[in-house]
Write a protein that holds these residues in place. Structure first.
Motif, PDB file in Angstrom:
ATOM      1  N   ARG A 186       0.862  -1.180   0.000  1.00 20.06           N
ATOM      2  CA  ARG A 186       0.000   0.000   0.000  1.00 20.06           C
ATOM      3  C   ARG A 186       0.900   1.231   0.000  1.00 20.06           C
ATOM      4  O   ARG A 186       1.932   1.246   0.662  1.00 20.06           O
ATOM      5  N   GLU A 189      -0.332   8.517   1.467  1.00 13.45           N
ATOM      6  CA  GLU A 189      -0.185   9.870   0.909  1.00 13.45           C
ATOM      7  C   GLU A 189       0.381  10.773   1.985  1.00 13.45           C
ATOM      8  O   GLU A 189      -0.084  10.737   3.119  1.00 13.45           O
ATOM      9  N   LEU A 202      -4.151   7.282   4.437  1.00 11.31           N
ATOM     10  CA  LEU A 202      -4.352   6.137   3.548  1.00 11.31           C
ATOM     11  C   LEU A 202      -5.717   6.268   2.887  1.00 11.31           C
ATOM     12  O   LEU A 202      -6.717   6.503   3.568  1.00 11.31           O
ATOM     13  N   ASN A 203      -5.739   6.177   1.571  1.00  7.73           N
ATOM     14  CA  ASN A 203      -7.014   6.355   0.875  1.00  7.73           C
ATOM     15  C   ASN A 203      -7.630   5.054   0.393  1.00  7.73           C
ATOM     16  O   ASN A 203      -8.539   5.068  -0.417  1.00  7.73           O
ATOM     17  N   LYS A 204      -7.068   3.957   0.857  1.00  8.59           N
ATOM     18  CA  LYS A 204      -7.549   2.669   0.395  1.00  8.59           C
ATOM     19  C   LYS A 204      -7.636   1.751   1.612  1.00  8.59           C
ATOM     20  O   LYS A 204      -6.845   1.904   2.537  1.00  8.59           O
ATOM     21  N   LYS A 205      -8.553   0.816   1.601  1.00 11.29           N
ATOM     22  CA  LYS A 205      -8.667  -0.097   2.750  1.00 11.29           C
ATOM     23  C   LYS A 205      -7.410  -0.936   2.919  1.00 11.29           C
ATOM     24  O   LYS A 205      -6.727  -1.237   1.938  1.00 11.29           O
ATOM     25  N   ILE A 206      -7.166  -1.333   4.143  1.00  5.00           N
ATOM     26  CA  ILE A 206      -5.997  -2.179   4.391  1.00  5.00           C
ATOM     27  C   ILE A 206      -6.349  -3.180   5.495  1.00  5.00           C
ATOM     28  O   ILE A 206      -6.996  -2.810   6.478  1.00  5.00           O
TER      29      ILE A 206
END
Ligand code: R5P
Length: 289
Positions: A186, A189, A202-206
């Motif tokens: 990942r 930003e 973080l702009n995305k799931k993790i």
């Protein structure tokens, strides 16, 4: 070829010479009471190909002056080729005028080295807005990378890793390392407000469950990028956080700060430091053969 260790290249110069089967010598460097530098070769460089090994950390300005004095002197003394092996090369991050009136330091410093060297080899140069060293230097250049060594290290030492790049520029290291070991990755930003003030998101799931988070970046300087990334990962449930970087500058007590934040840190030995456990000499010699 003669390999010559400058003051900040001794940790790699001798090993590089040994692996190449080349002669090795240390550059004599004297600092006068008024802070001026004097360099002297302890070996005859006439008609020789000379590889100066210098990493640019600590008093970076002195490192630059020393290296330029050495290269110019080598030429004047009849060296047929003068090369620079820079495990870490500085001033590459200031690659544009971020604020009115600022110097574009990358261009200026590169121009200086163009004048005195025939070839420059740099381990993982920080290239952001330019994609290759040919866009930075007019002389021949070689871009070396420690990515495969970092990948091997993570593969051997860290179980179930998820690779995290702490900012958009870090994908060249983080994603490449993740891809080569088949790990998930990942990229976070980052917004930098000043040397010591950064924010990451973080702009995305993790999904960090049962994973060991490994932050991979090229440079750790103040450590704030890594610390902020680690804080975010902890909020998202990460238990174990490591950081593997190429260039461990660790300015102003950064290593202690990282340790206080319970981040296991390891770097390559482009810059000598207490956690420099990944040796890049093998990568360097490939550029000189
Ligand atoms: C910049 O983009 C680099 O890749 C590093 O992320 C940065 O230089 C790290 O700086 P610091 O450790 O001071 O946050």
């Amino acid at each position: 070829m003669i390999v010559i260790s400058c003051s900040h290249g001794k940790h790699l110069g001798r090993q590089v010479a040994k692996k190449l089967g080349a002669r090795h010598s240390e550059l004599f460097v004297n600092k006068f009471p008024d802070d001026e530098l004097l360099v002297r070769f302890n070996i005859d460089v006439k008609n020789q190909s000379v590889a100066l090994v210098q990493s640019f950390y600590g008093n970076v300005s002195d490192c630059i002056i020393e290296t330029i004095l050495a290269a110019s002197t080598a030429k004047e003394l009849g060296a047929k080729k003068v090369m620079l092996v820079a495990p870490y090369f500085p001033y590459l991050r200031q690659d544009k005028r971020f604020h009115p009136g600022e110097s574009v330091s990358q261009d200026i410093i590169a121009g200086l080295f163009d004048r005195y060297f025939d070839l420059i080899c740099i381990v993982d140069p920080h290239l952001h807005r330019k994609s290759s060293l040919n866009q930075v230097f007019r002389i021949k250049s070689a871009k070396l990378s420690a990515n495969s060594l970092i990948a091997d290290y993570i593969k051997k030492k860290i179980k179930n890793p998820i690779i995290i790049g702490p900012d958009s520029e870090s994908y060249k290291w983080a994603r490449s390392v993740a891809d080569s070991i088949g790990a998930e990755s990942r990229i976070l930003e980052k917004k930098r407000y000043s040397s010591y003030h950064v924010e990451v998101q973080l702009n995305k799931k993790i999904d960090l469950k049962n994973k060991n988070a490994v932050i991979v970046d090229d440079i750790v300087s103040t450590g704030h990028t890594i610390i902020e990334a680690a804080k975010l990962l902890r909020k998202l449930g990460a238990k174990n956080i490591s950081c593997v970087c190429v260039h461990g500058i660790f300015a102003k007590g950064a290593l202690e700060k990282l340790r206080k934040n319970k981040i296991n840190v390891i770097s390559t030995n482009t810059i000598p430091n207490p956690v420099a456990g990944i040796d890049v000499s093998g990568v360097i010699i490939k550029s000189l053969i």
